[in-house]
Design a protein around this motif. Structure first.
Motif, PDB file in Angstrom:
ATOM      1  N   LEU A  14     -27.370 -11.333 -45.913  1.00 17.45           N
ATOM      2  CA  LEU A  14     -27.209 -11.392 -44.453  1.00 17.45           C
ATOM      3  C   LEU A  14     -25.735 -11.471 -44.065  1.00 17.45           C
ATOM      4  CD1 LEU A  14     -30.124 -13.791 -43.367  1.00 17.45           C
ATOM      5  CD2 LEU A  14     -29.903 -11.339 -42.912  1.00 17.45           C
ATOM      6  N   GLU A  15     -24.989 -12.249 -44.826  1.00 12.74           N
ATOM      7  CA  GLU A  15     -23.553 -12.373 -44.547  1.00 12.74           C
ATOM      8  C   GLU A  15     -22.851 -11.031 -44.750  1.00 12.74           C
ATOM      9  OE1 GLU A  15     -20.348 -14.287 -43.088  1.00 12.74           O
ATOM     10  OE2 GLU A  15     -22.354 -15.172 -43.278  1.00 12.74           O
ATOM     11  N   VAL A  16     -23.202 -10.344 -45.834  1.00 10.37           N
ATOM     12  CA  VAL A  16     -22.631  -9.006 -46.089  1.00 10.37           C
ATOM     13  C   VAL A  16     -23.016  -8.054 -44.965  1.00 10.37           C
ATOM     14  CG1 VAL A  16     -22.756  -7.007 -47.627  1.00 10.37           C
ATOM     15  CG2 VAL A  16     -22.473  -9.290 -48.595  1.00 10.37           C
ATOM     16  N   ASN A  17     -24.256  -8.096 -44.527  1.00  5.75           N
ATOM     17  CA  ASN A  17     -24.708  -7.228 -43.430  1.00  5.75           C
ATOM     18  C   ASN A  17     -23.948  -7.536 -42.141  1.00  5.75           C
ATOM     19  OD1 ASN A  17     -26.490  -5.671 -44.862  1.00  5.75           O
ATOM     20  ND2 ASN A  17     -28.289  -6.911 -44.348  1.00  5.75           N
ATOM     21  N   LYS A  18     -23.736  -8.820 -41.866  1.00  3.50           N
ATOM     22  CA  LYS A  18     -22.986  -9.196 -40.663  1.00  3.50           C
ATOM     23  C   LYS A  18     -21.569  -8.633 -40.714  1.00  3.50           C
ATOM     24  CE  LYS A  18     -25.348 -13.480 -39.373  1.00  3.50           C
ATOM     25  NZ  LYS A  18     -25.211 -14.930 -39.223  1.00  3.50           N
ATOM     26  N   LYS A  19     -20.948  -8.748 -41.902  1.00  4.73           N
ATOM     27  CA  LYS A  19     -19.586  -8.223 -42.054  1.00  4.73           C
ATOM     28  C   LYS A  19     -19.573  -6.712 -41.870  1.00  4.73           C
ATOM     29  CE  LYS A  19     -17.714 -11.852 -45.032  1.00  4.73           C
ATOM     30  NZ  LYS A  19     -17.196 -12.201 -46.369  1.00  4.73           N
ATOM     31  N   ARG A  20     -20.560  -6.048 -42.461  1.00  2.36           N
ATOM     32  CA  ARG A  20     -20.646  -4.588 -42.316  1.00  2.36           C
ATOM     33  C   ARG A  20     -20.876  -4.191 -40.858  1.00  2.36           C
ATOM     34  NH1 ARG A  20     -24.282  -2.866 -47.554  1.00  2.36           N
ATOM     35  NH2 ARG A  20     -22.622  -3.118 -49.093  1.00  2.36           N
ATOM     36  N   GLU A  21     -21.744  -4.900 -40.188  1.00  6.50           N
ATOM     37  CA  GLU A  21     -22.003  -4.615 -38.773  1.00  6.50           C
ATOM     38  C   GLU A  21     -20.750  -4.833 -37.933  1.00  6.50           C
ATOM     39  OE1 GLU A  21     -25.414  -6.798 -37.429  1.00  6.50           O
ATOM     40  OE2 GLU A  21     -26.784  -5.686 -38.743  1.00  6.50           O
ATOM     41  N   ALA A  22     -20.013  -5.897 -38.244  1.00  5.51           N
ATOM     42  CA  ALA A  22     -18.773  -6.166 -37.510  1.00  5.51           C
ATOM     43  C   ALA A  22     -17.762  -5.049 -37.768  1.00  5.51           C
ATOM     44  CB  ALA A  22     -18.192  -7.517 -37.921  1.00  5.51           C
ATOM     45  N   GLU A  23     -17.670  -4.616 -39.026  1.00  6.13           N
ATOM     46  CA  GLU A  23     -16.746  -3.531 -39.358  1.00  6.13           C
ATOM     47  C   GLU A  23     -17.184  -2.230 -38.695  1.00  6.13           C
ATOM     48  OE1 GLU A  23     -14.984  -1.210 -43.281  1.00  6.13           O
ATOM     49  OE2 GLU A  23     -16.007  -3.127 -43.543  1.00  6.13           O
ATOM     50  N   LEU A  24     -18.482  -1.969 -38.701  1.00  2.64           N
ATOM     51  CA  LEU A  24     -19.017  -0.775 -38.048  1.00  2.64           C
ATOM     52  C   LEU A  24     -18.724  -0.803 -36.545  1.00  2.64           C
ATOM     53  CD1 LEU A  24     -20.670   1.826 -38.286  1.00  2.64           C
ATOM     54  CD2 LEU A  24     -22.733   0.448 -37.909  1.00  2.64           C
ATOM     55  N   PHE A  25     -18.911  -1.964 -35.926  1.00  4.07           N
ATOM     56  CA  PHE A  25     -18.624  -2.109 -34.496  1.00  4.07           C
ATOM     57  C   PHE A  25     -17.150  -1.846 -34.213  1.00  4.07           C
ATOM     58  CE2 PHE A  25     -17.465  -4.758 -30.812  1.00  4.07           C
ATOM     59  CZ  PHE A  25     -18.311  -4.200 -29.856  1.00  4.07           C
ATOM     60  N   LYS A  26     -16.286  -2.395 -35.075  1.00  5.56           N
ATOM     61  CA  LYS A  26     -14.843  -2.195 -34.914  1.00  5.56           C
ATOM     62  C   LYS A  26     -14.485  -0.715 -35.058  1.00  5.56           C
ATOM     63  CE  LYS A  26     -10.443  -3.402 -37.043  1.00  5.56           C
ATOM     64  NZ  LYS A  26      -9.795  -3.986 -38.199  1.00  5.56           N
ATOM     65  N   LEU A  27     -15.056  -0.064 -36.057  1.00  2.80           N
ATOM     66  CA  LEU A  27     -14.788   1.365 -36.267  1.00  2.80           C
ATOM     67  C   LEU A  27     -15.295   2.201 -35.098  1.00  2.80           C
ATOM     68  CD1 LEU A  27     -15.621   1.745 -40.062  1.00  2.80           C
ATOM     69  CD2 LEU A  27     -13.360   1.851 -38.988  1.00  2.80           C
ATOM     70  N   LYS A  28     -16.466   1.825 -34.561  1.00  3.56           N
ATOM     71  CA  LYS A  28     -17.007   2.553 -33.407  1.00  3.56           C
ATOM     72  C   LYS A  28     -16.082   2.403 -32.199  1.00  3.56           C
ATOM     73  CE  LYS A  28     -21.243   3.438 -30.922  1.00  3.56           C
ATOM     74  NZ  LYS A  28     -21.220   3.155 -29.541  1.00  3.56           N
ATOM     75  N   GLN A  29     -15.558   1.195 -31.991  1.00  3.56           N
ATOM     76  CA  GLN A  29     -14.622   0.974 -30.885  1.00  3.56           C
ATOM     77  C   GLN A  29     -13.361   1.826 -31.069  1.00  3.56           C
ATOM     78  OE1 GLN A  29     -14.098  -3.321 -30.859  1.00  3.56           O
ATOM     79  NE2 GLN A  29     -15.135  -3.430 -28.862  1.00  3.56           N
ATOM     80  N   GLU A  30     -12.840   1.843 -32.306  1.00  2.00           N
ATOM     81  CA  GLU A  30     -11.648   2.647 -32.582  1.00  2.00           C
ATOM     82  C   GLU A  30     -11.921   4.128 -32.350  1.00  2.00           C
ATOM     83  OE1 GLU A  30     -10.383   1.700 -36.550  1.00  2.00           O
ATOM     84  OE2 GLU A  30      -9.753  -0.331 -36.003  1.00  2.00           O
ATOM     85  N   LEU A  31     -13.103   4.586 -32.766  1.00  2.00           N
ATOM     86  CA  LEU A  31     -13.483   5.980 -32.552  1.00  2.00           C
ATOM     87  C   LEU A  31     -13.574   6.288 -31.056  1.00  2.00           C
ATOM     88  CD1 LEU A  31     -14.414   8.720 -33.643  1.00  2.00           C
ATOM     89  CD2 LEU A  31     -16.750   7.823 -33.635  1.00  2.00           C
ATOM     90  N   ASP A  32     -14.195   5.387 -30.304  1.00  2.00           N
ATOM     91  CA  ASP A  32     -14.307   5.591 -28.851  1.00  2.00           C
ATOM     92  C   ASP A  32     -12.926   5.639 -28.197  1.00  2.00           C
ATOM     93  OD1 ASP A  32     -17.053   5.654 -29.081  1.00  2.00           O
ATOM     94  OD2 ASP A  32     -17.360   3.588 -28.373  1.00  2.00           O
ATOM     95  N   GLU A  33     -12.044   4.736 -28.599  1.00  2.00           N
ATOM     96  CA  GLU A  33     -10.684   4.724 -28.045  1.00  2.00           C
ATOM     97  C   GLU A  33      -9.944   6.005 -28.414  1.00  2.00           C
ATOM     98  OE1 GLU A  33      -8.754   1.158 -29.393  1.00  2.00           O
ATOM     99  OE2 GLU A  33     -10.170  -0.148 -28.345  1.00  2.00           O
ATOM    100  N   SER A  34     -10.090   6.416 -29.665  1.00  3.95           N
ATOM    101  CA  SER A  34      -9.432   7.638 -30.130  1.00  3.95           C
ATOM    102  C   SER A  34      -9.971   8.858 -29.382  1.00  3.95           C
ATOM    103  CB  SER A  34      -9.650   7.798 -31.633  1.00  3.95           C
ATOM    104  OG  SER A  34      -9.055   8.982 -32.099  1.00  3.95           O
ATOM    105  N   THR A  35     -11.278   8.900 -29.198  1.00  4.29           N
ATOM    106  CA  THR A  35     -11.898  10.012 -28.465  1.00  4.29           C
ATOM    107  C   THR A  35     -11.394  10.058 -27.032  1.00  4.29           C
ATOM    108  OG1 THR A  35     -13.870   9.881 -29.842  1.00  4.29           O
ATOM    109  CG2 THR A  35     -14.108  10.992 -27.725  1.00  4.29           C
ATOM    110  N   LEU A  36     -11.326   8.906 -26.396  1.00  2.00           N
ATOM    111  CA  LEU A  36     -10.827   8.835 -25.024  1.00  2.00           C
ATOM    112  C   LEU A  36      -9.380   9.315 -24.951  1.00  2.00           C
ATOM    113  CD1 LEU A  36     -11.278   8.009 -22.071  1.00  2.00           C
ATOM    114  CD2 LEU A  36     -10.534   5.708 -22.705  1.00  2.00           C
TER     115      LEU A  36
END
Length: 105
Positions: free
Chosen positions: A20-42
């Protein structure tokens, strides 16, 4: 046997907690990457819009320059034709004067 099962259950619970801890970290990293992608796209969309605006402005300016050049060309052609007509008239007058002069002589 109960103790063994308790230990296995505890180990399994620890493994689940770690997963669960690994999944939380992965989800947090995925969320961060998605935000970076959205910012980059914008940012890219903004840059593209600016480039399109610049392109359209340049095309418009070039169109205006072409129109002005065509107007100047037409004006120069008109002046050229007027000068050619004047030159022909002067030549004609010169020929007539030469003929008159030859007749007088």
């Amino acid at each position: 046997e109960i103790e063994e099962l308790s230990e296995k259950l505890e180990e399994s619970g620890n493994a689940t907690a770690a997963a669960l801890e690994v999944n939380k970290k992965r989800e947090a990293e995925l969320f961060k990457l998605k935000q970076e992608l959205d910012e980059s796209t914008l940012q890219h969309e903004t840059n593209l819009a600016n480039l399109r605006q610049k392109h359209n402005s340049t095309i418009s300016d070039l169109g205006d320059q072409i129109d002005q050049l065509n107007k100047n060309k037409a004006k120069l052609e008109s002046n050229k034709n007027s000068l050619l007509m004047e030159l022909n008239q002067v030549r004609h007058n010169l020929e007539e004067m030469n003929i008159e002069k030859a007749n007088i002589d």
